[in-house]
Design a protein around this motif. Structure first.
Motif, PDB file in Angstrom:
ATOM      1  N   GLU A 139      -9.933   3.866  -6.226  1.00 39.56           N
ATOM      2  CA  GLU A 139      -8.804   2.955  -5.988  1.00 39.56           C
ATOM      3  C   GLU A 139      -8.652   2.669  -4.504  1.00 39.56           C
ATOM      4  N   ARG A 141      -2.553  -3.940  -7.566  1.00 37.09           N
ATOM      5  CA  ARG A 141      -2.065  -2.937  -6.606  1.00 37.09           C
ATOM      6  C   ARG A 141      -0.648  -2.501  -6.955  1.00 37.09           C
ATOM      7  N   THR A 163       0.845  -1.189   0.000  1.00 43.39           N
ATOM      8  CA  THR A 163       0.000   0.000   0.000  1.00 43.39           C
ATOM      9  C   THR A 163       0.881   1.240   0.000  1.00 43.39           C
ATOM     10  N   TRP A 208      -9.073  -1.037  -2.757  1.00 41.28           N
ATOM     11  CA  TRP A 208      -7.675  -1.447  -2.643  1.00 41.28           C
ATOM     12  C   TRP A 208      -7.503  -2.868  -2.099  1.00 41.28           C
TER      13      TRP A 208
END
Length: 67
Positions: A29, A41, A5, A33
């Protein structure tokens, strides 16, 4: 934060570009996610710096870096 992330806990959206000042993702997004495949991702993460530069945005430092 996880390596999968780009979130740096800034979470403020630019009203003009609709990109997060912290990570460069869009709200759609961000919302999906965790349901995205790892490859999707990672592909988005590879484009974030260029996306922000093209939009003329300078990433905000992570909260811990702001002192």
């Amino acid at each position: 934060m996880s390596k999968e992330t780009p979130c740096i806990a800034v979470c403020t959206m630019d009203p003009k570009t609709k990109l997060c000042f912290g990570c460069g993702r869009t709200l759609p997004e961000i919302a999906r996610w965790h349901s995205m495949a790892t490859a999707e991702r990672l592909a988005i993460m590879e484009r974030l710096a260029a996306r922000m530069a093209e939009a003329g945005l300078v990433p905000v430092p992570a909260r811990a870096e702001r002192g």
